[in-house]
Motif scaffolding. Structure first.
Motif, PDB file in Angstrom:
ATOM      1  N   SER A 173      39.403  49.730  86.560  1.00 51.69           N
ATOM      2  CA  SER A 173      40.298  49.112  87.525  1.00 51.69           C
ATOM      3  C   SER A 173      39.571  47.951  88.207  1.00 51.69           C
ATOM      4  O   SER A 173      38.522  47.506  87.736  1.00 51.69           O
ATOM      5  CB  SER A 173      40.776  50.159  88.542  1.00 51.69           C
ATOM      6  OG  SER A 173      41.818  49.648  89.350  1.00 51.69           O
ATOM      7  N   ILE A 174      40.129  47.443  89.291  1.00 48.91           N
ATOM      8  CA  ILE A 174      39.633  46.229  89.927  1.00 48.91           C
ATOM      9  C   ILE A 174      39.372  46.488  91.404  1.00 48.91           C
ATOM     10  O   ILE A 174      40.191  47.111  92.086  1.00 48.91           O
ATOM     11  CB  ILE A 174      40.652  45.085  89.791  1.00 48.91           C
ATOM     12  CG1 ILE A 174      41.024  44.858  88.321  1.00 48.91           C
ATOM     13  CG2 ILE A 174      40.109  43.794  90.396  1.00 48.91           C
ATOM     14  CD1 ILE A 174      42.194  43.906  88.138  1.00 48.91           C
ATOM     15  N   VAL A 175      38.267  45.985  91.904  1.00 49.96           N
ATOM     16  CA  VAL A 175      37.981  46.063  93.331  1.00 49.96           C
ATOM     17  C   VAL A 175      39.100  45.357  94.104  1.00 49.96           C
ATOM     18  O   VAL A 175      39.503  44.241  93.765  1.00 49.96           O
ATOM     19  CB  VAL A 175      36.624  45.392  93.648  1.00 49.96           C
ATOM     20  CG1 VAL A 175      36.432  45.259  95.160  1.00 49.96           C
ATOM     21  CG2 VAL A 175      35.481  46.184  93.037  1.00 49.96           C
ATOM     22  N   GLY A 176      39.617  46.026  95.118  1.00 49.92           N
ATOM     23  CA  GLY A 176      40.625  45.429  95.986  1.00 49.92           C
ATOM     24  C   GLY A 176      42.060  45.739  95.633  1.00 49.92           C
ATOM     25  O   GLY A 176      42.972  45.243  96.306  1.00 49.92           O
ATOM     26  N   VAL A 177      42.297  46.581  94.625  1.00 50.56           N
ATOM     27  CA  VAL A 177      43.689  46.868  94.267  1.00 50.56           C
ATOM     28  C   VAL A 177      44.432  47.582  95.389  1.00 50.56           C
ATOM     29  O   VAL A 177      45.668  47.526  95.445  1.00 50.56           O
ATOM     30  CB  VAL A 177      43.789  47.696  92.966  1.00 50.56           C
ATOM     31  CG1 VAL A 177      43.306  46.900  91.769  1.00 50.56           C
ATOM     32  CG2 VAL A 177      43.036  49.014  93.083  1.00 50.56           C
ATOM     33  N   ASP A 178      43.702  48.215  96.274  1.00 52.42           N
ATOM     34  CA  ASP A 178      44.325  48.912  97.401  1.00 52.42           C
ATOM     35  C   ASP A 178      44.368  48.051  98.659  1.00 52.42           C
ATOM     36  O   ASP A 178      44.860  48.500  99.701  1.00 52.42           O
ATOM     37  CB  ASP A 178      43.577  50.215  97.697  1.00 52.42           C
ATOM     38  CG  ASP A 178      42.091  50.007  97.911  1.00 52.42           C
ATOM     39  OD1 ASP A 178      41.571  48.908  97.585  1.00 52.42           O
ATOM     40  OD2 ASP A 178      41.419  50.941  98.401  1.00 52.42           O
ATOM     41  N   ARG A 179      43.888  46.805  98.560  1.00 52.58           N
ATOM     42  CA  ARG A 179      43.866  45.931  99.735  1.00 52.58           C
ATOM     43  C   ARG A 179      44.627  44.620  99.537  1.00 52.58           C
ATOM     44  O   ARG A 179      45.198  44.082 100.489  1.00 52.58           O
ATOM     45  CB  ARG A 179      42.414  45.614 100.126  1.00 52.58           C
ATOM     46  CG  ARG A 179      41.605  46.826 100.503  1.00 52.58           C
ATOM     47  CD  ARG A 179      40.287  46.440 101.154  1.00 52.58           C
ATOM     48  NE  ARG A 179      39.391  45.739 100.238  1.00 52.58           N
ATOM     49  CZ  ARG A 179      38.534  46.350  99.430  1.00 52.58           C
ATOM     50  NH1 ARG A 179      38.469  47.670  99.411  1.00 52.58           N
ATOM     51  NH2 ARG A 179      37.735  45.649  98.636  1.00 52.58           N
ATOM     52  N   VAL A 180      44.615  44.099  98.336  1.00 51.45           N
ATOM     53  CA  VAL A 180      45.237  42.801  98.076  1.00 51.45           C
ATOM     54  C   VAL A 180      46.597  43.017  97.421  1.00 51.45           C
ATOM     55  O   VAL A 180      46.675  43.555  96.309  1.00 51.45           O
ATOM     56  CB  VAL A 180      44.347  41.944  97.148  1.00 51.45           C
ATOM     57  CG1 VAL A 180      45.004  40.582  96.912  1.00 51.45           C
ATOM     58  CG2 VAL A 180      42.946  41.779  97.751  1.00 51.45           C
ATOM     59  N   TYR A 234      47.451  43.607  90.791  1.00 48.95           N
ATOM     60  CA  TYR A 234      46.636  44.610  91.475  1.00 48.95           C
ATOM     61  C   TYR A 234      47.468  45.828  91.844  1.00 48.95           C
ATOM     62  O   TYR A 234      47.003  46.967  91.750  1.00 48.95           O
ATOM     63  CB  TYR A 234      46.029  44.007  92.747  1.00 48.95           C
ATOM     64  CG  TYR A 234      44.818  43.137  92.526  1.00 48.95           C
ATOM     65  CD1 TYR A 234      44.619  42.446  91.334  1.00 48.95           C
ATOM     66  CD2 TYR A 234      43.861  42.985  93.522  1.00 48.95           C
ATOM     67  CE1 TYR A 234      43.513  41.645  91.137  1.00 48.95           C
ATOM     68  CE2 TYR A 234      42.744  42.191  93.334  1.00 48.95           C
ATOM     69  CZ  TYR A 234      42.580  41.520  92.143  1.00 48.95           C
ATOM     70  OH  TYR A 234      41.476  40.731  91.954  1.00 48.95           O
ATOM     71  N   ARG A 235      48.698  45.603  92.277  1.00 46.60           N
ATOM     72  CA  ARG A 235      49.572  46.736  92.604  1.00 46.60           C
ATOM     73  C   ARG A 235      49.816  47.600  91.376  1.00 46.60           C
ATOM     74  O   ARG A 235      49.875  48.829  91.465  1.00 46.60           O
ATOM     75  CB  ARG A 235      50.894  46.210  93.161  1.00 46.60           C
ATOM     76  CG  ARG A 235      50.799  45.681  94.585  1.00 46.60           C
ATOM     77  CD  ARG A 235      52.098  45.042  95.005  1.00 46.60           C
ATOM     78  NE  ARG A 235      52.110  44.716  96.433  1.00 46.60           N
ATOM     79  CZ  ARG A 235      52.998  43.914  97.010  1.00 46.60           C
ATOM     80  NH1 ARG A 235      53.965  43.383  96.271  1.00 46.60           N
ATOM     81  NH2 ARG A 235      52.932  43.662  98.295  1.00 46.60           N
ATOM     82  N   THR A 236      49.961  46.948  90.230  1.00 48.48           N
ATOM     83  CA  THR A 236      50.145  47.696  88.989  1.00 48.48           C
ATOM     84  C   THR A 236      48.925  48.550  88.684  1.00 48.48           C
ATOM     85  O   THR A 236      49.048  49.732  88.306  1.00 48.48           O
ATOM     86  CB  THR A 236      50.418  46.732  87.822  1.00 48.48           C
ATOM     87  OG1 THR A 236      51.662  46.055  88.057  1.00 48.48           O
ATOM     88  CG2 THR A 236      50.496  47.473  86.499  1.00 48.48           C
ATOM     89  N   LYS A 237      47.731  47.967  88.825  1.00 50.07           N
ATOM     90  CA  LYS A 237      46.515  48.727  88.573  1.00 50.07           C
ATOM     91  C   LYS A 237      46.407  49.917  89.524  1.00 50.07           C
ATOM     92  O   LYS A 237      45.986  51.016  89.131  1.00 50.07           O
ATOM     93  CB  LYS A 237      45.279  47.828  88.731  1.00 50.07           C
ATOM     94  CG  LYS A 237      45.202  46.663  87.761  1.00 50.07           C
ATOM     95  CD  LYS A 237      44.931  47.116  86.340  1.00 50.07           C
ATOM     96  CE  LYS A 237      43.487  47.471  86.099  1.00 50.07           C
ATOM     97  NZ  LYS A 237      43.203  47.721  84.658  1.00 50.07           N
ATOM     98  N   LEU A 238      46.795  49.729  90.777  1.00 49.50           N
ATOM     99  CA  LEU A 238      46.760  50.825  91.747  1.00 49.50           C
ATOM    100  C   LEU A 238      47.769  51.904  91.371  1.00 49.50           C
ATOM    101  O   LEU A 238      47.465  53.105  91.476  1.00 49.50           O
ATOM    102  CB  LEU A 238      47.051  50.292  93.142  1.00 49.50           C
ATOM    103  CG  LEU A 238      46.970  51.321  94.277  1.00 49.50           C
ATOM    104  CD1 LEU A 238      45.580  51.932  94.378  1.00 49.50           C
ATOM    105  CD2 LEU A 238      47.361  50.675  95.611  1.00 49.50           C
ATOM    106  N   ASP A 239      48.944  51.514  90.916  1.00 46.11           N
ATOM    107  CA  ASP A 239      49.935  52.492  90.475  1.00 46.11           C
ATOM    108  C   ASP A 239      49.397  53.324  89.314  1.00 46.11           C
ATOM    109  O   ASP A 239      49.601  54.548  89.257  1.00 46.11           O
ATOM    110  CB  ASP A 239      51.227  51.795  90.054  1.00 46.11           C
ATOM    111  CG  ASP A 239      52.020  51.256  91.231  1.00 46.11           C
ATOM    112  OD1 ASP A 239      51.751  51.683  92.370  1.00 46.11           O
ATOM    113  OD2 ASP A 239      52.901  50.403  91.002  1.00 46.11           O
ATOM    114  N   VAL A 240      48.712  52.680  88.369  1.00 41.07           N
ATOM    115  CA  VAL A 240      48.147  53.409  87.238  1.00 41.07           C
ATOM    116  C   VAL A 240      47.046  54.352  87.720  1.00 41.07           C
ATOM    117  O   VAL A 240      46.950  55.499  87.250  1.00 41.07           O
ATOM    118  CB  VAL A 240      47.624  52.434  86.169  1.00 41.07           C
ATOM    119  CG1 VAL A 240      46.876  53.186  85.076  1.00 41.07           C
ATOM    120  CG2 VAL A 240      48.775  51.648  85.554  1.00 41.07           C
ATOM    121  N   GLU A 241      46.227  53.904  88.658  1.00 37.59           N
ATOM    122  CA  GLU A 241      45.215  54.800  89.235  1.00 37.59           C
ATOM    123  C   GLU A 241      45.863  56.073  89.764  1.00 37.59           C
ATOM    124  O   GLU A 241      45.385  57.183  89.506  1.00 37.59           O
ATOM    125  CB  GLU A 241      44.476  54.103  90.378  1.00 37.59           C
ATOM    126  CG  GLU A 241      43.433  53.084  89.961  1.00 37.59           C
ATOM    127  CD  GLU A 241      42.591  52.625  91.147  1.00 37.59           C
ATOM    128  OE1 GLU A 241      42.712  53.252  92.228  1.00 37.59           O
ATOM    129  OE2 GLU A 241      41.830  51.665  91.004  1.00 37.59           O
TER     130      GLU A 241
END
Length: 251
Positions: free
Chosen positions: A93-100, A105-112
């Motif tokens: 995943s990517i640093v900041g997906v829960d902040r930016v 990034y929102r997609t990556k956070l959803d997959v997390e």
């Protein structure tokens, strides 16, 4: 020895993960739309995906696209992994997906979150942006007579081989949950990085910062995508460019 499946295994990161695992003596299955052995479109799933995950001990999920569909791909992969009883899934995943609040990034956070709630053993590694991504961006921007970059935004690029090495280590270990983030060795402005690219590419272009709008831009300016406290990477952007893997003077 455990067989490991690498999704996106023909891509920039997945290919190096595969090479590292094989060099260490592990059996690896490469899954991608272009793989001759396991040519699977994760967005479609189906029996080919079930065959790819059958009998594997770990899945390293590197497949991704900014054109949409990552959630659907993850859902299909997780369903297949549960059916096959795969004990461990590693996700990049990517640093900041829960902040930016940037759409990708929102997609990556959803997959997390899907992975965390999957019932599988899981490990998630977040890193800052890869050198390769910045070069791809700057190469496109340099097609214009002026290179426009977002004003006031910094970045912390990291060497893809270092990320691949860390993923390979995690793949052969036990599920570890969220592990420590990985950041590149330097935090630098986009304008400075763009000038480094232009010098290496032999291109003469003025670099101009442009002030953008919106919450995502504000969070990027605030450094929500950076990890200066985890600057564990060794390879610098200049080192990457000197190695000839980024700048292309004919582009």
């Amino acid at each position: 020895m455990t067989t490991i499946l690498v999704t996106g295994g023909t891509g920039t990161l997945g290919r190096l993960v595969t090479e590292r695992l094989r060099a260490d003596g592990h059996g690896v299955r490469v899954l991608s739309r272009h793989s001759p052995e396991y040519g699977v479109d994760l967005r479609e799933g189906g029996s080919a995906l079930d065959a790819a995950v059958a009998g594997v001990g770990t899945i390293v999920h590197c497949a991704t696209t900014q054109r949409g569909g990552d959630e659907r791909s993850a859902r299909n992969l997780l369903d297949a992994a549960r059916r096959a009883g795969v004990p461990h899934l590693v996700y990049i995943s990517i640093v900041g997906v829960d902040r930016v609040p940037f759409p990708y990034y929102r997609t990556k956070l959803d997959v997390e979150r899907m992975i965390e709630e999957s019932g599988l053993g899981w490990t998630i590694l977040r890193t800052t942006q890869l050198h390769d991504l910045l070069v791809m961006l700057f190469r496109g921007l340099a097609k214009l007579p002026v290179v426009f970059v977002p004003a006031g935004v910094r970045d912390q690029p990291i060497e893809v081989a270092e990320v691949a090495g860390r993923l390979a280590e995690l793949a052969v270990g036990a599920p570890a949950g969220r592990v420590e983030d990985m950041g590149g060795p330097e935090v630098r402005t986009f304008a400075d990085l763009a000038r480094s690219y232009l010098r290496a590419a032999g291109r003469k272009r003025p670099v101009v910062g442009v002030r953008l709008f919106g919450k995502a831009y504000r969070e990027f300016r605030a450094g929500g995508h950076l990890a200066p406290e985890q600057a564990v990477g060794k390879g610098t952007f200049e080192g990457y460019l000197r190695a000839g893997r980024g700048a292309n003077k004919s582009s």
